[in-house]
Design an enzyme around this catalytic site. Structure first.
Site, PDB file in Angstrom:
ATOM      1  CG  ASN A  87      34.270  43.879   0.297  1.00  0.00           C
ATOM      2  OD1 ASN A  87      33.698  43.862   1.546  1.00  0.00           O
ATOM      3  ND2 ASN A  87      35.473  43.614  -0.066  1.00  0.00           N
ATOM      4  CD  GLU A 102      41.030  42.916   5.312  1.00  0.00           C
ATOM      5  OE1 GLU A 102      40.540  43.084   4.251  1.00  0.00           O
ATOM      6  OE2 GLU A 102      41.048  41.659   5.874  1.00  0.00           O
ATOM      7  N   GLY A 136      36.272  47.580   6.599  1.00  0.00           N
ATOM      8  CA  GLY A 136      35.824  48.644   5.643  1.00  0.00           C
ATOM      9  C   GLY A 136      36.582  49.550   5.376  1.00  0.00           C
ATOM     10  N   PRO A 148      25.205  44.111   9.732  1.00  0.00           N
ATOM     11  CG  PRO A 148      23.296  42.878   8.611  1.00  0.00           C
ATOM     12  CD  PRO A 148      23.790  43.432   9.858  1.00  0.00           C
TER      13      PRO A 148
END
Length: 517
Positions: A158, A254, A232, A182
């Site tokens: 995102n 997070e 995620g 990634p």
């Protein structure tokens, strides 16, 4: 302005830390706006990740010996490079994610601010620190911070640029090497910002990018790195925490959020309306800290619903590589399916659609309108579950007490927003909301952008913190060195042990009155 060229993708592909990449199985990378294939990316293996970590562990030794001032100078150069290449970086962010230009710019600005902050403060934070010793004068105590070693970073799709490198910047400044996995949907965003790290002076083996599935490459990173940073879902975070716990390595994450906004009577509804558009629909709502539920005092709820609904219906959507649109598309068909399911489920159970509510295939394969719901029942999926898309629900409440109670009635605790009649009232309410960050008179940006302050989640929204001193120290091992001077705990030579033992207790007791004790 078109998507990046084929030559750009080829140049970046050469940076992937996978040998013989041209001979590997590949997967396509598509333009989110259109579904058109942009490039392919090699699918890495666990062996590729392990080899990259081995090289990173060797390279880390020399990197850690580099004076921290020199590492900071590299980050200052990096910040300048990011800003100077911002147009190309925004093109790549939009191409792979379908986000608006404004949301793409957020990534560039965040990276530059993070690099500047840590480059400025890291030399001071990592300096040996004198601590109060056990016995004044007789004990000198110093605290050192050593790098962990190899830091593994697993980044999401995102915000694939900022979450690939902004967490890695303090890790690098602390003397660690980094191996990054990634997301497979957005690998070139990560490579585009990592390329500038190399240009600024970070050696290739000190920061390696290994592409491939999380179940393979991500697992290998957890099994071999010395620390793990993850952004995620809460579900995946739980799994990674278990894996890291079995190895007793540090873990920071997070995770998800079901973030509330509270609007009290007396708040400026025009300001709230405009800010709520940013808070709810930036990055098409695909943002861990975006607002998904709004609690409004009943006396002003009808007017707020009217104003906010009208503003959302006016939002400009489109596939535009410029600042002409407010919201782009979603990242994938699965995201469109999730958003559609949440909206249809809520409506079937009695919810009212105030704005939006449907997919927009006329604009592109992954577009969904920004959606505002009211009358959402408790058994609807989107009542408690994270949608992670452009959907927000409004709930009228009797008073501020009910608003706070409802805001805290969740397992999540990442971000919140408070709008009140006065700043003082807003801050008082904010202090009672159970969230790692709370913004008064804004949605999410001020707390996120305050890089000198810690940012992270309570409950199932995360572990540890990014930003601030905590965001640097978590990548270090603290070491205390205590040096005894003049005499040790045996006491003065010639003094009987019994006499010394009787003297020691009142001596230690008297130290409680000294500064710092």
């Amino acid at each position: 302005m078109p998507a990046p060229s084929a030559a750009t993708f080829q140049r970046l592909a050469d940076l992937i830390a996978i040998p013989d990449a041209a001979e590997r199985t590949t997967r396509p990378v598509v333009e989110a706006f259109t579904g058109r294939e942009l490039a392919t990316v090699p699918v890495g293996t666990a062996e590729d990740a392990k080899a990259a970590i081995d090289r990173a562990r060797t390279a880390q030794v020399a990197w850690a010996k580099l004076p921290v001032d020199e590492r900071a100078a590299i980050m200052h150069r990096y910040r300048e490079l990011v800003l100077s290449r911002r147009e190309q970086l925004m093109d790549m962010a939009q191409a792979e994610t379908g986000k608006s230009r404004v949301s793409a710019q957020e990534e560039v600005l965040d990276i530059s601010m993070t690099a500047r902050f840590y480059a400025r403060v890291a030399p001071k934070l990592l300096r040996p620190r004198k601590a109060t010793g056990m016995l004044p004068v007789l004990t000198k105590t110093t605290v050192l911070h050593h790098p962990k070693g190899v830091v593994g970073v697993i980044a999401p799709w995102n915000y694939p640029m900022t979450l690939a490198v902004s967490d890695a910047i303090p890790a690098l400044l602390a003397g660690n090497s980094v191996v990054l996995k990634p997301d497979s949907q957005t690998p070139y965003c990560a490579l585009a910002v990592v390329e500038l790290l190399y240009e600024a002076g970070v050696p290739r083996d000190v920061f390696a990018v290994v592409t491939g599935p999380g179940t393979v490459v991500g697992t290998a990173i957890v099994e071999n790195a010395d620390y793990l940073m993850f952004t995620g879902s809460s579900e995946t975070g739980r799994l990674l925490a278990e894996q890291a716990g079995r190895r007793l390595i540090g873990f920071s994450a997070e995770l998800g959020g079901k973030n509330p906004m509270i609007v009290t009577a007396g708040a400026n509804l025009r300001e709230v309306t405009n800010a709520a558009v940013r808070a709810c629909f930036s990055n098409s709502g695909q943002l861990c800290i975006s607002i998904e539920r709004i609690y409004v005092e009943k006396s002003v709820a009808p007017e707020f619903v009217r104003m906010f609904g009208a503003r959302v219906r006016e939002m400009a959507l489109g596939a535009d590589y410029d600042f002409g649109t407010e919201m782009g598309c979603l990242i994938s068909e699965s995201q469109v399916e999730t958003v559609t399911r949440h909206v249809e489920d809520a409506v079937a159970k009695g919810a009212t659609v105030v704005a939006g509510g449907k997919a927009r295939p006329d604009l592109g394969p992954l577009f969904f309108e920004p959606t505002v719901l009211t009358d959402v029942p408790e058994d609807a999926e989107c009542y408690r579950g994270e949608t992670f898309g452009p959907v927000v629900s409004i709930y009228p409440v009797e008073n501020v007490e009910e608003a706070i109670r409802e805001a805290n009635d969740t397992e999540y605790g990442l971000n919140a927003s408070v709008w009140a009649a006065t700043k003082a009232q807003g801050e008082a309410v904010a202090a009672r909301v159970r969230a790692g960050t709370v913004n008064v008179d804004e949605g999410y940006a001020p707390a996120w952008g305050s890089t000198d302050a810690p940012m992270g989640g309570m409950g199932i929204s995360g572990m540890g913190r990014r930003h601030g001193a905590e965001g640097l120290y978590k990548y270090t091992e603290a070491q205390t060195i205590a040096t005894t001077r003049l005499l040790n705990l045996d006491g003065p030579r010639g003094l009987p042990r019994r006499v010394w033992a009787k003297m020691l207790a009142p001596f230690v007791e008297s130290m409680q009155w000294l500064p710092g004790r």
